[in-house]
Design an enzyme around this catalytic site. Sequence first.
Site, short mmCIF file in Angstrom:
data_model
loop_
_atom_site.label_atom_id
_atom_site.label_comp_id
_atom_site.label_asym_id
_atom_site.label_seq_id
_atom_site.Cartn_x
_atom_site.Cartn_y
_atom_site.Cartn_z
N ARG A 27 0.84 -1.21 0.00
CA ARG A 27 0.00 0.00 0.00
C ARG A 27 0.87 1.25 0.00
O ARG A 27 0.57 2.23 -0.68
CB ARG A 27 -0.95 -0.03 1.21
N ASP A 311 -4.16 -15.51 7.12
CA ASP A 311 -2.85 -16.01 6.66
C ASP A 311 -2.17 -16.88 7.70
O ASP A 311 -1.15 -17.52 7.41
CB ASP A 311 -1.94 -14.84 6.28
N ARG A 385 3.69 -19.70 2.85
CA ARG A 385 3.19 -19.92 4.22
C ARG A 385 3.13 -21.42 4.56
O ARG A 385 3.26 -21.79 5.72
CB ARG A 385 1.82 -19.25 4.42
C1 S3P Z 1 -4.03 -9.13 1.90
C2 S3P Z 1 -5.27 -9.58 2.21
C3 S3P Z 1 -5.59 -10.99 2.42
C4 S3P Z 1 -4.34 -11.82 2.71
C5 S3P Z 1 -3.22 -11.49 1.79
C6 S3P Z 1 -2.86 -10.02 1.85
C7 S3P Z 1 -3.84 -7.69 1.66
O1 S3P Z 1 -6.22 -11.49 1.27
O2 S3P Z 1 -4.63 -13.19 2.62
O3 S3P Z 1 -2.06 -12.24 2.13
O4 S3P Z 1 -2.70 -7.20 1.69
O5 S3P Z 1 -4.85 -7.00 1.42
P1 S3P Z 1 -7.81 -11.30 1.04
O6 S3P Z 1 -8.05 -9.89 1.30
O7 S3P Z 1 -8.11 -11.64 -0.37
O8 S3P Z 1 -8.43 -12.24 2.02
#
Ligand code: S3P
Length: 425
Positions: A27, A311, A385
Amino acid sequence: MNKKVIKPEKGLKGKITIPPDKSISHRAVIFSSLANGTSVIKNFSAAQDPKSSLEICKSLGVKAEFKNNNELYITSSGKLTSPIDTLYCGNSGTTMRLVAGVLAGQSFNSVLTGDESLSNRPMQRIITPLSLMGAKIISNNGRSPLEIYGRNLHGITYSSPISSAQVKSSILLAGLFAEGKTTFTEPYLSRNHTELMLSYMGADISINGLSVSVSQSELIPKIIEISGDISSAAYFIAAALLVPNSEIILKNVGLNPTRTGILDILEKMGADIEILNKHTVSNEVTGDLRVKYSELKACKIEGDIIPSLIDEIPILAVIATQAEGQTVIKDAQDLRNKESDRIKAIVTELKKLGAAIEETTDGMIIHGKTDLKGGIELETYQDHRIAMSLYIAGLLCPKEILIRNFDWVNISFPEFDEFFGHLLA
Ligand code: S3P
């Protein structure tokens, strides 16, 4: 690279600083690319996935320069430029889904691709709402490559059938370029790093329970300091809880409440974890953890806590093999859509080690506590993971295990081996 894991003779001891959060790193680089001026990202992740986001931002005309102490300077005019080539997201679903949201509202066309795993992951979940906003995206039956034809977008009110921070972020980013207000509602709260960072960078954003709204905004360049990744810390937490005589300190662990589901569950399981030095950096809560070896009991993991530990489910499965009683994990169907089908992957591999674990459609049931046996080779399913979770399982096996293609850890945690080296020394 294959990795041998040997049961340690002593407990884990010492102190490490947890490497930067992957989600926040993505981000920081993407949002800074949308701000007019120079942003400074302190403690940017060295992992492969955030690098994919960085490379794409560079292909969209943004200048990036690393300076002393791992500070990443991002300079942008706030306007992205048309890329020369296709944009490669590697293994990173976050890159593809977030960048697609940004690209949908640009005045140029672009194509997003990824590796084999990413090319099999569902993209319809972003295509549907983005199309409702007026986007034109051609996909391969709901999967990538995604051909994105930049359009003028308009705001929507969208109720998402799934809780996904990637989907939420994609729509909110598109909302920054859309006419009118965009409101996104999700069934349970998913990680809110996008909301916190957009607000930190001056976006017109408001939150009302499970709904978040944005309107067209110009972002302000900022200094963004990235806290440590609780999803990476989870492997050390697990190791210290499970290997007798361990006591470790993990410094700079991100403690955003939308990510700390693992700590809530471990507390219920009887884990001895103390939070120290809690404070806020760049709108995100962070702190240190002291973790000690603990006798654990089983627990139910279901419902609204799931997005906050999504996760961590593979490593929680490993932990549950050592907890007294029956651990049930439910409502985690979306784990089948991650870098691998994580339900199948972790259940299959832990069974090979002798765990009493059963797959269900939306989770798994684990009976503890079981002695894990070693002396075998395990698969990573090309999933970082799964690789790291199996490493922790290996620390509990009396006979050495071998994990094939362990280098998948580089996707989120290239320093994994080195850090374990410190604590096991
Ligand atoms: C993430 C959101 C999650 C997570 C991924 C990273 C993110 O996925 O599993 O490792 O950075 O927004 P989802 O939002 O699709 O569940």
